[in-house]
Design an enzyme around this catalytic site. Sequence first.
Site, mmCIF file in Angstrom:
data_model
loop_
_atom_site.group_PDB
_atom_site.id
_atom_site.type_symbol
_atom_site.label_atom_id
_atom_site.label_comp_id
_atom_site.label_asym_id
_atom_site.label_seq_id
_atom_site.Cartn_x
_atom_site.Cartn_y
_atom_site.Cartn_z
ATOM 1 N N ARG A 68 0.826 -1.219 0.000
ATOM 2 C CA ARG A 68 0.000 0.000 0.000
ATOM 3 C C ARG A 68 0.853 1.260 0.000
ATOM 4 N NH1 ARG A 68 -3.677 -0.478 4.982
ATOM 5 N NH2 ARG A 68 -1.728 -1.325 5.747
ATOM 6 N N ASN B 98 -6.125 -2.707 2.124
ATOM 7 C CA ASN B 98 -6.090 -4.156 2.280
ATOM 8 C C ASN B 98 -7.516 -4.679 2.402
ATOM 9 O OD1 ASN B 98 -3.298 -4.377 2.307
ATOM 10 N ND2 ASN B 98 -3.129 -4.358 4.519
#
Length: 92
Positions: free
Chosen positions: A21, A39
């Site tokens: 990320r 996520n």
Amino acid sequence: MTDRTRAHVFVSGKVQGVFYRANTRDTAESKGIDGWVQNLSDGRVEAVFEGPESTVEEMVEWCHTGSPAADVDDVDVEYDDPNGEDGFRVRR
């Protein structure tokens, strides 16, 4: 103005706990892409990229490798009209 597009991406493989990320955010910001990344509870990473079509394509291509520690198995992408994302952020 350059034609803008929106890509909704789901990345599977070893993509959580490997700075995927953060690397996605940094790469998107460096390319001037708007959107977000997060996520999912099933182990995948979900992202939305909005921007010029060619730059969004570069971002989708980047997802196939992702962060250095990631091991990407698959990238599913759906394209749509942009809905006005502003900036890029990491969710959750």
